[in-house]
Write a protein that holds these residues in place. Structure first.
Motif, PDB file in Angstrom:
ATOM      1  N   SER A 116      35.963  28.760 -21.431  1.00 15.17           N
ATOM      2  CA  SER A 116      37.519  28.528 -21.209  1.00 15.17           C
ATOM      3  C   SER A 116      37.874  27.514 -22.276  1.00 15.17           C
ATOM      4  CB  SER A 116      37.722  27.946 -19.852  1.00 15.17           C
ATOM      5  OG  SER A 116      39.118  27.411 -19.947  1.00 15.17           O
ATOM      6  N   LEU A 117      38.992  28.048 -23.094  1.00 12.03           N
ATOM      7  CA  LEU A 117      39.414  27.051 -23.981  1.00 12.03           C
ATOM      8  C   LEU A 117      40.080  25.635 -23.492  1.00 12.03           C
ATOM      9  CD1 LEU A 117      41.741  29.553 -26.282  1.00 12.03           C
ATOM     10  CD2 LEU A 117      39.629  28.643 -26.813  1.00 12.03           C
ATOM     11  N   GLY A 118      40.297  25.730 -22.098  1.00 12.35           N
ATOM     12  CA  GLY A 118      40.815  24.573 -21.459  1.00 12.35           C
ATOM     13  C   GLY A 118      39.885  23.465 -21.443  1.00 12.35           C
ATOM     14  N   MET A 119      38.456  23.646 -21.880  1.00 14.91           N
ATOM     15  CA  MET A 119      37.314  22.508 -21.814  1.00 14.91           C
ATOM     16  C   MET A 119      37.078  22.005 -22.931  1.00 14.91           C
ATOM     17  SD  MET A 119      37.038  22.371 -18.499  1.00 14.91           S
ATOM     18  CE  MET A 119      35.327  21.101 -18.630  1.00 14.91           C
ATOM     19  N   ASP A 145      28.653  30.155 -15.696  1.00 16.63           N
ATOM     20  CA  ASP A 145      28.710  31.508 -15.254  1.00 16.63           C
ATOM     21  C   ASP A 145      30.191  32.166 -15.529  1.00 16.63           C
ATOM     22  OD1 ASP A 145      26.327  32.256 -14.401  1.00 16.63           O
ATOM     23  OD2 ASP A 145      26.873  30.941 -12.424  1.00 16.63           O
ATOM     24  N   ALA A 146      31.204  31.258 -16.009  1.00 12.61           N
ATOM     25  CA  ALA A 146      32.450  31.548 -16.489  1.00 12.61           C
ATOM     26  C   ALA A 146      32.358  32.246 -17.941  1.00 12.61           C
ATOM     27  CB  ALA A 146      33.398  30.458 -16.575  1.00 12.61           C
ATOM     28  N   SER A 147      31.056  31.940 -18.686  1.00 12.56           N
ATOM     29  CA  SER A 147      31.052  32.503 -20.032  1.00 12.56           C
ATOM     30  C   SER A 147      30.806  33.974 -19.931  1.00 12.56           C
ATOM     31  CB  SER A 147      30.027  31.888 -20.765  1.00 12.56           C
ATOM     32  OG  SER A 147      29.702  32.620 -22.044  1.00 12.56           O
ATOM     33  N   PRO A 148      31.540  34.750 -20.833  1.00  9.26           N
ATOM     34  CA  PRO A 148      31.284  36.132 -21.096  1.00  9.26           C
ATOM     35  C   PRO A 148      30.063  36.334 -21.429  1.00  9.26           C
ATOM     36  CG  PRO A 148      32.637  35.446 -22.984  1.00  9.26           C
ATOM     37  CD  PRO A 148      32.371  34.072 -21.919  1.00  9.26           C
TER      38      PRO A 148
END
Length: 355
Positions: free
Chosen positions: A259-262, A116-119
């Protein structure tokens, strides 16, 4: 196994996230009775400050002698002067060249806990698992370039060049990876317009038909692929493409998980050590604050174990540990969605504990 691992912390948040990945690798070594010898060396802006060179000779020597190389990040506003003769990013390009790394592997995988963090909508991105192979040392980025002025009008040029061997080796590597996954490979080009893409398509088709007839193979134009990644990313498994198209498409695809952090990546060659790193930058705005997400770097360490050291089980254990901490509800600020979050070290602690 005895293995020498060179750490290149670099700039910004690089030292913070590399530290956590090193702790995870040490935990793996202890659990599986390996001996990993870690050496840290300079690269990027920090190397410029200390030696005047973004890639000192000592770093190159150490990397060549290593079993694998783990990189943090390079660059930052301190070294952003566009007129500077020496820039941090030159160190990254040079280490790829020195180690003859021609293939960039970038997995784009959604985590169920973070979908759900995806746009994009859940029903579009859920279950996405794509492995991109981007050719890294040819194409327009390395073509002849220059500027000319005729009758007072300035123009610029840069050539896109690919040779048959360059295409063959990246397609073979991608096809071999496809065999270990879902046995599907997609090649992306612009053969309707570009002559280098027409060569790419001809060579790729020959390699696939002669050497990998068992692999399901298809071709997609790059502009169509840009649309498909947003509308139906689950339809793709392994994707191979050239330097320019791979650069753009993988950055687009990096937004699918949210997230790029993943997201980790690997740069590989035919022989010698691979170079493994998170895809995000040095994030100088949060450097030193202890809030950076180390999970992409930890996942890059898992890729390192799998692709450079041949330790598949150990790599899988790291990836399972990351999934567990996410399932337990632990989040750094970038993936917390405004809810409670933990810091860089605490996330590293959680992954080590899960191992």
């Amino acid at each position: 196994m005895d293995a020498k691992i060179v750490l290149l912390p670099g700039d910004g948040i690089g030292p913070e996230i590399i530290k956590q990945a090193e702790r995870v690798l040490a935990a793996v070594a202890k659990r599986f009775n390996h001996r990993f010898a870690f050496e840290s060396h300079l690269i990027g802006g920090t190397a410029i400050d200390q030696t005047g060179d973004p890639l000192p000779a000592a770093t190159v020597e150490a990397c060549r002698a290593a079993g694998a190389v783990l990189l943090g990040a390079v660059g930052g506003p301190k070294w952003d002067d566009p007129s500077a003769a020496v820039r941090p990013e030159q160190g990254l390009l040079r280490i790829r060249k020195e180690l003859q790394l021609f293939a960039n592997l970038r997995p784009i995988q959604t985590f169920a806990e973070l979908v759900d963090a995806s746009p994009l909508k859940r029903e579009i991105v859920e279950g996405t698992d794509i492995l991109f192979f981007r050719e890294l040392t040819g194409g327009v980025y390395f073509g002849d370039s220059g500027r000319t002025t005729v009758d007072g009008v300035e123009s610029a040029h840069q050539s896109m060049v690919y040779s048959v061997p360059e295409v063959e080796r990246i397609v073979r590597m991608a096809a071999q990876a496809a065999r270990s996954r879902s046995n599907r490979l997609t090649s992306v080009d612009k053969a309707n317009v570009l002559e280098p893409s027409r060569l790419w398509r001809q060579v790729a088709q020959r390699v696939m038909s002669e050497e990998f007839p068992d692999v399901q193979y298809d071709v997609v134009l790059v502009d169509a692929m840009a649309m498909h990644l947003i509308s139906r990313p689950r339809d793709f498994d392994v994707v191979v493409t050239g330097n320019l198209f791979g650069d753009i498409l993988t950055d687009e695809a990096s937004m699918l998980p949210g997230s790029l952090g993943m997201l980790p990546s690997a740069s590989m060659g035919s022989d010698g050590p691979g170079l493994f790193e998170p895809i995000h930058g040095s994030a100088p705005d949060i450097a030193g604050r202890g809030i950076a997400n180390p999970l992409a770097t930890i996942l890059a360490a898992a890729m390192m174990l799998r692709h450079s050291l041949g330790l598949e089980d150990e790599a899988g254990k790291i990836e399972a540990a990351v999934r567990k901490v996410l399932a337990d509800g632990l989040r750094t600020a970038d993936i917390a969605g405004g809810q409670d979050s933990i810091g860089t070290e605490a996330m590293g602690n959680a992954v080590v504990a899960a191992l």
